[in-house]
Design a protein around this motif. Structure first.
Motif, PDB file in Angstrom:
ATOM      1  N   ARG B 246     -26.947  12.716  24.668  1.00  0.00           N
ATOM      2  CA  ARG B 246     -26.141  12.134  25.734  1.00  0.00           C
ATOM      3  C   ARG B 246     -26.955  11.307  26.714  1.00  0.00           C
ATOM      4  N   SER B 275     -19.776  10.591  25.499  1.00  0.00           N
ATOM      5  CA  SER B 275     -19.980  11.157  26.827  1.00  0.00           C
ATOM      6  C   SER B 275     -21.107  10.423  27.550  1.00  0.00           C
ATOM      7  N   LEU B 278     -19.711   6.913  28.646  1.00  0.00           N
ATOM      8  CA  LEU B 278     -18.775   7.050  29.768  1.00  0.00           C
ATOM      9  C   LEU B 278     -19.539   7.296  31.072  1.00  0.00           C
ATOM     10  N   ALA B 279     -20.562   8.129  31.015  1.00  0.00           N
ATOM     11  CA  ALA B 279     -21.369   8.382  32.219  1.00  0.00           C
ATOM     12  C   ALA B 279     -22.004   7.077  32.702  1.00  0.00           C
ATOM     13  N   GLN B 282     -19.388   4.942  34.417  1.00  0.00           N
ATOM     14  CA  GLN B 282     -19.066   5.499  35.732  1.00  0.00           C
ATOM     15  C   GLN B 282     -20.136   5.139  36.765  1.00  0.00           C
ATOM     16  N   VAL B 306     -10.665  13.484  32.055  1.00  0.00           N
ATOM     17  CA  VAL B 306     -11.331  12.416  32.805  1.00  0.00           C
ATOM     18  C   VAL B 306     -10.294  11.371  33.191  1.00  0.00           C
ATOM     19  N   ARG B 307     -10.649  10.542  34.184  1.00  0.00           N
ATOM     20  CA  ARG B 307      -9.766   9.461  34.628  1.00  0.00           C
ATOM     21  C   ARG B 307     -10.510   8.152  34.523  1.00  0.00           C
TER      22      ARG B 307
END
Lengths: 375, 375
Positions: B246, B275, B278-279, B282, B306-307
């Motif tokens: 990750r 994951s 996505l991090a 963000q 998650v949104r």
């Protein structure tokens, strides 16, 4: 004669002996790795075995040497990330120790557990690591324990078997610190989402039970003791009961949030319950952490991907499995060499689960006015 | 004589025979469940066995009956939720079929895989389900395949072993439909986060390779073919390379997003890479889906927590494991009864992974102006 494999079944020692021009007994000794045989016979037998595709027989060897080099592992749900990580930890240690792993998944079904225990016994596992499905597991494990097979309890204690090694986390203490965190933020209406809510009254009456309980009950005990320490009377209406199922946890939590607007915080006692409770909060229209604080259990990958990032109790999953495997291998080593834990001294290990504070917990909202020392 | 267990080792057949007052051969026949013996001897032997705590010997029985009722399962990482779920599926089917599971975790290490294969062979597993670590696994599996042991490949094909059963998902097709979804939304600068990005040029030159490839490469092939179908020239700079980690995926994706502001969409080819990517999104300060759309791989529990909720390719994890186990049991059944798939006909199953559209994908942002049919 040259046929390999399936049509006639794998070649037998008899065929290898015939091809090598030695007696069956000699071939058996060479291929089984026991007794004496001349270098010349060894060469002939090994060459014939290779040519015929003879399959070395681990079973026969195990019968002779008395060890199968196999560790039995029995868990309730290998699909649950907690057990997946714990089994990964077991696998790493077991493999490094030269052992293999026979894995059974019981789905928390007593009959399946009975059968798994029987299988470990019949397959002559050298030892067993088990996450027992419930208190009745103790009776099922007696065959192994009385038979002298080393057993290590993973994640869940069995009070009826105090003589058995166990590797757990400090469930009561870590739950207490999670709820202390919430009371410290001024929360007084703190709900708990738990599989053990049916034990609410019993645990309230026997607050010392704690770590002898299964994890869900031990965590509920920690919740109760933190409330009492903060001078808050535990309210059974705030104990949300849910089985280990995300959708069920979501429904149960949603019902509570609809029914009781006074709740300002939730403590979840398991990873699956955490995901269900979070989904319920998200759908409730109440903002986290402004309206409602949430403490989850297990620091899964996604707890930092959701917003707000979750405050959680982090369990050392993989380390828990690794420690259980190390304990079992230490037992086996001690029996072989006399060096290590004595047979009549149970080792009870407690790994530390810890609170990780993130953004899903915040001071309790009004109407609980702050003490009157502000200007 | 009455001693049980550890001090003198478990009681042997010889001791049981002596206690029952029958010959060792008779005791062996009764306890091993083979040959003929009188009802009277059976009662005497069974009673003595119970009294002495005799341990039924599954190994000896296996030597006699030729089946260990054990399925070997070899995966690269049981801690990864994909494999945890697949193994859960295997466990359910195997248990229902009266078999046990010998599990090995290779951590994608060739030596560990070699050893695991050897162990399955020596422990006389009745068959093996394996997620091979790479193309070289084919050579390692030859001992089993040539020896006539049924093998089922899980999740990953081996072109060098076309005669072996395999249960995979439609990797190329599902990746193509994920990227079609993005091109349909007007995206043209679509990056891919993949463990196989090193194969970019090779796959571009041989677009038909597809499903013969390992999953990551087959998915990259699907990405390439969807781009080409949409008239978009694949750009190697948009192929983010990351190992299955990750933090590494987050770093690699963050570098791309900093370097190339033209990227408006990301396709991730694995749950761990999802994951991480996505991090990175963000933290990038770019809004999802307004600035950047994201398609993940694997519909884990958290993808709806998650949104925005993630658009993902959903693989049937548990079903994949269950199908592999069913295929293996069908083979074993066929060999025993002649009823089922013929030995020389490999069964290649493809389960369907599907795109689930949620909120993390949206029309590409300007500066790609919409067609001029708006007033």
């Amino acid at each position: 004669m040259q046929s390999k494999g399936r049509a006639d079944g794998p070649p037998s020692i008899v065929e290898v002996a015939r091809a090598a021009g030695v007696s069956t007994a000699t071939a058996g000794r060479v291929l089984g790795g026991y007794g004496q045989s001349s270098a010349a016979s060894r060469v002939k037998v090994e060459e014939a075995a290779r040519r015929l595709g003879y399959r070395p027989n681990g079973l026969a060897r195990s019968l002779i040497h008395g060890s199968t080099q196999t560790i039995g592992v029995i868990v309730t749900d290998i699909g649950n990330s907690f057990f997946a990580q714990a089994v990964r930890g077991i696998a790493d240690v077991v493999r490094a120790g030269g052992f293999e792993m026979l894995l059974a998944n019981t789905d928390s079904d007593p009959d399946a557990e009975q059968r798994a225990i029987q299988v470990m016994w019949e397959k002559r596992a050298d030892g067993v690591i088990i996450a027992p499905e419930g208190p009745d597991s103790a009776e099922r494990l007696r065959t192994l324990v009385d038979g002298g097979l080393p057993v290590v309890l993973l994640d869940r204690p069995l009070t009826a078997l105090p003589q058995v090694d166990q590797v757990l986390v400090n469930n009561t203490a870590c739950a207490r610190s999670a709820v202390n965190h919430l009371t410290g933020l001024g929360h007084r209406r703190i709900a708990v989402v738990s599989e053990a809510s049916g034990d609410f009254s019993r645990l309230l009456a026997h607050p010392a039970a704690g770590d002898g309980e299964r994890p869900s009950a031990a965590r509920l005990a920690g919740y109760l003791s933190a409330l009492q320490r903060a001078g808050i009377r535990p309210d059974p209406d705030l104990a949300v009961h849910s089985p280990y199922d995300r959708a069920a946890a979501e429904r149960a939590t949603a019902r509570l949030l609809r029914r009781d607007p006074s709740v300002t915080a939730l403590f979840c006692t398991d990873n699956i319950l955490t995901s269900g409770a979070l989904a319920a909060v998200q759908r409730s229209g109440r903002a986290c952490p402004e309206d409602i604080s949430l403490v989850g259990f297990d620091d899964q990958d996604w707890t930092t991907l959701v917003r707000p990032q979750l405050t959680v109790v982090r369990q050392p999953h993989r380390e828990l499995g690794a420690a259980a495997a190390e304990q079992l291998l230490a037992r086996l080593h001690a029996r072989r060499t006399g060096d290590g834990p004595a047979d009549d001294e149970a080792v009870h290990l407690r790994l530390q689960a810890k609170l990780i504070r993130r953004a899903s917990t915040a001071p309790a909202p009004a109407p609980a006015p702050a003490p009157a020392n502000r200007t």
